[in-house]
Design a protein around this motif. Structure first.
Motif, PDB file in Angstrom:
ATOM      1  N   ILE B  63       0.865  -1.177   0.000  1.00 44.62           N
ATOM      2  CA  ILE B  63       0.000   0.000   0.000  1.00 44.62           C
ATOM      3  C   ILE B  63       0.908   1.235   0.000  1.00 44.62           C
ATOM      4  O   ILE B  63       1.794   1.374   0.853  1.00 44.62           O
ATOM      5  CB  ILE B  63      -0.898   0.032   1.272  1.00 44.62           C
ATOM      6  N   LYS B  67      -2.973   3.632  -1.529  1.00 45.77           N
ATOM      7  CA  LYS B  67      -3.390   2.988  -2.776  1.00 45.77           C
ATOM      8  C   LYS B  67      -2.715   1.632  -2.941  1.00 45.77           C
ATOM      9  O   LYS B  67      -1.567   1.459  -2.522  1.00 45.77           O
ATOM     10  CB  LYS B  67      -3.045   3.874  -3.966  1.00 45.77           C
ATOM     11  N   ASN B  68      -3.426   0.725  -3.605  1.00 38.31           N
ATOM     12  CA  ASN B  68      -2.879  -0.609  -3.853  1.00 38.31           C
ATOM     13  C   ASN B  68      -1.871  -0.554  -5.003  1.00 38.31           C
ATOM     14  O   ASN B  68      -2.230  -0.456  -6.170  1.00 38.31           O
ATOM     15  CB  ASN B  68      -4.016  -1.567  -4.193  1.00 38.31           C
ATOM     16  N   GLU B  80       3.036   8.142  -9.463  1.00 42.45           N
ATOM     17  CA  GLU B  80       2.538   8.309  -8.099  1.00 42.45           C
ATOM     18  C   GLU B  80       3.640   8.793  -7.155  1.00 42.45           C
ATOM     19  O   GLU B  80       3.364   9.238  -6.047  1.00 42.45           O
ATOM     20  CB  GLU B  80       1.977   6.975  -7.568  1.00 42.45           C
TER      21      GLU B  80
END
Lengths: 480, 251
Positions: B63, B67-68, B80
């Motif tokens: 994580i 988020k995964n 990200e």
């Protein structure tokens, strides 16, 4: 995640230029015989010498057999089952200016990204556009004429400058040269003609855009470029065709004559319809391109070949004059079932002649890419030099790259270098780019463009951008 | 919220199980060191974090900022805010370093809904960052890693990190193959990039880079599991005694 092969098979961008323009066409009857040759010549109001040349070629062609030596096989071509002349039907005999050209045809070129009318007004590239067999308009003619430059369709050149055509036609590629060149000599329809007078540097890029529109039609253009002593010209050629389920033959001939101290730069971006992903349809692009260099002259070929079901061509240089220079820069892409057998011939005859060959082959899908090249140093070609570099890139594991270099040296003072590499596009390179934030497609484009950089930088600016885009379209989805 | 949370992560390559249940929590501003003998799974861990598809995650979770991560492609992870300095930076012939990095920089900006920057602006940013990590301007003009020395490649990685400004930087054996001077420069560059928002995970076999980086937390990875976690004293212990005593402890 599917394997890369599955992705190659499943994902391929559709050919963007596959539409057909609905206009009335005028055809010669299907098939080939002396009457058809005479008819083509008559349609074009050709002088006697032209008709005779065509007939000599036709009679010679009857004695020839289609060559069988390429690396791949192609189905037999039925020469009697196609049209040798197709022209947009028009009430007027011939358009005198762009205003008289059928608006449908102009719209076609606009779709292709070459609005002829605008180009006439805006500064840029002078374009001669050939639609099936007929040249539909040449921009910038007046401006070029001030410098004594002739840039027109081949038919117009035959009509208005027969002495130049007669003097140079067939001097580089004789009508007996090879099966397809001989066929072209008999039935060639149109093409471009360029003459740059002594000492003149052509101030803009000259460009021809070829488009095959009619079905079952062979396109046989003939281009002749003559750069007189000390002249310079850069010439671009682009091609597209609609999607058809059958194969269409495109057998063109290009002759370049670079007289003493002249330079000709000839760039091609070839994007003929490549066929669908199962290998149906597509253009057979069997082309003869050759240039002759006299003393201190230079001819530079640059080609980006992304289209056609089969590409079979060897833009070559006859380095006849002392100190003359020949160059060949090529990117050939084969995806799906496309096949390309391409390369060059550098024939060194004069002293101190030099040649450079840079060939980049990219294969994806089940595409096959062949580099075939001849470097010939003749007995009297003292101090000749050649540098050859052949790089192949493979995507997936079902495509192929093959290299057949022929080196024939008959003079001991020659320096001939040959380098060749074959690489697979690296998963590690793609991962590295992705880790920096690039999508997989962007990563492939970046890597492939890097691979082709030495060739792209030889292209004129606006063409280089187009070539990069074409390459990314041709290879979209090739690596998964 | 922690920046990165790895729960019971198991991963294999070509059917061989390498990671056998890794648990790790990293908070913003922290510098973690992950040490371990050859074959312990250090590089596998960094490759799995970056999303290399050659590795298969068989179970567990990662994580990142809630988020995964395992559902994301490598480029999404990069956008990200995950950056990996490669152990073996890859050469990309014919592609200029500047062009490459500008493309990456703008891809990340686009992902985040920011406007792309033009070449002029980008060059300004680049020069500033090059100065920060003491990268020779000449390297900016060359092709990506092509013909770079080992030290230049590693410095180029840290420079890319400076430009891309990640939330989490993973340094995969960045110290390997560097002489003392190069190591000092590279580590110096990393130190300048430390701040309270960014976390750094430094994966290494040797303690020497940690003399410069001074990690907050040190983990020992052995046979696919983290077997010991402690402060910087743990690194010194490894330096003295090697890894054998820890592996026995793990068994």
């Amino acid at each position: 995640m599917p394997s890369s092969d599955e992705t190659i098979q499943s994902a391929l961008q559709d050919y963007k230029y596959g539409w057909v323009t609905e206009i009335e066409q005028e055809y010669a009857p299907k098939g080939l015989n002396e009457d058809i040759v005479r008819m083509i010549s008559a349609k074009k109001n050709e002088p006697e010498f032209m008709l005779e040349w065509r007939l000599r070629a036709y009679r010679h062609w009857l004695k020839m057999n289609a060559p069988q030596w390429p690396y791949f096989e192609y189905g037999p071509i039925d020469y009697q089952n196609q049209y040798y002349y197709a022209a947009p039907k028009s009430d007027k005999p011939k358009p005198k200016s762009l205003d008289e050209v059928d608006p449908e045809i102009l719209a076609t070129y606009e779709k292709l990204g070459i609005p002829l009318k605008e180009q006439e007004v805006l500064a840029g590239v002078a374009v001669d556009a050939v639609f099936d067999s007929v040249s539909v308009g040449t921009t910038y003619k007046a401006k070029l004429a001030e410098l004594g430059i002739i840039f027109c369709s081949f038919s117009e050149a035959v009509e208005n400058h027969p002495e130049l055509v007669q003097k140079y036609l067939g001097t580089v590629v004789p009508y007996t040269d090879n099966f397809f060149a001989t066929l072209n000599s008999a039935v060639f329809s149109d093409g471009s003609f360029v003459y740059i007078p002594k000492g003149v540097r052509c101030p803009m890029e000259l460009s021809t855009y070829f488009r095959i529109n009619a079905a079952d039609t062979g396109q046989f253009e003939r281009t002749l470029i003559v750069a007189d002593e000390g002249a310079y010209v850069s010439y671009l050629e682009g091609c597209t065709a609609p999607k058809r389920s059958g194969n269409q033959l495109h057998a063109a001939v290009v002759e370049l004559v670079a007289l003493k101290d002249a330079t000709i730069k000839y760039s091609t971006v070839q994007n003929w319809y490549p066929g669908d992903k199962d290998g149906n349809g597509g253009i057979y692009n069997f082309v003869t391109k050759r240039g002759k260099c006299l003393e201190n002259a230079k001819i530079s070929w640059t080609q980006v070949e992304t289209g056609s079901a089969i590409t079979w061509k060897y833009p070559s240089c006859i380095l006849q004059g002392d100190n003359s220079v020949g160059e060949f820069y090529s990117v050939a892409v084969t995806n799906n079932h496309q096949k390309a057998d391409t390369g060059t011939k550098m024939v060194h005859i004069g002293k101190n002649t030099s040649s450079t060959i840079v060939s980049k082959g990219i294969s994806a899908g089940v595409g096959q890419n062949v580099y075939r090249g001849l470097v010939q140093i003749n007995k009297k070609a003292g101090n000749a030099r050649n540098y050859t570099q052949c790089d192949s890139m493979l995507m997936g594991d079902k495509c192929g790259a093959h290299t057949f270099p022929y080196i024939d040296v008959r003079n001991n003072s020659a320096h001939v270098e040959h380098e060749a590499t074959t690489s697979k596009i690296g998963e590690d390179q793609i991962f590295y780019c992705q880790q920096r934030g690039l999508s997989e497609e962007d990563a492939v484009n970046l890597i492939v463009n890097g691979f082709c950089k030495e060739v792209f930088r030889e292209l004129p600016m606006e063409f280089a951008v187009e070539a990069q885009k074409l390459l990314s379209i041709s290879l979209e989805g090739s690596v998964g | 919220m922690s920046l990165l949370e790895i729960k019971n992560l198991c991963a294999s390559i070509e059917g061989k199980q390498i990671l056998k249940g890794v648990n790790l929590t990293v908070n913003p501003g922290e510098v973690h060191a992950i040490m371990g003998p050859n074959g312990s799974g250090k590089s596998t861990l960094s490759q799995v974090l970056a999303g290399n598809e050659a590795y298969e995650v068989t179970s567990g979770e990662i994580i990142f900022e809630g988020k995964n991560l395992l559902e994301m492609a490598p480029d999404e992870r990069a956008c990200e805010g995950i950056f990996m300095a490669f152990q073996y930076p890859v050469e990309i012939p014919g592609v200029g370093n500047t062009y490459f990095l500008k493309t990456a920089y703008n891809a990340v900006r686009k992902y985040r809904g920011l406007e792309e920057v033009d070449a002029v602006e980008f060059i300004k940013i680049m020069k500033e960052k090059a100065k920060l990590v003491e990268l020779d301007d000449k390297l900016l003009k060359r092709n990506v890693n092509e013909g770079f020395s080992g030290g230049e490649k590693k410095r180029n990685e840290i420079f890319q990190m400076a430009v891309l400004d990640p939330r989490l930087a993973i340094l995969d054996e960045t110290d390997s193959g560097l002489d003392v001077d190069a190591l000092r420069t590279v580590a110096g560059g990393v130190n300048k990039l430390r701040d309270e928002k960014r976390a750094i995970v430094c994966i290494t076999h040797y303690q020497r880079i940690l003399n410069y980086l001074e990690p907050d937390i040190v983990h020992i990875l052995a046979d696919g599991r983290i077997v010991r976690t402690g402060g910087s004293e743990l690194a010194h212990e490894v330096e003295e005694k090697g890894y054998a005593w820890l592996e026995q402890g793990a068994a």
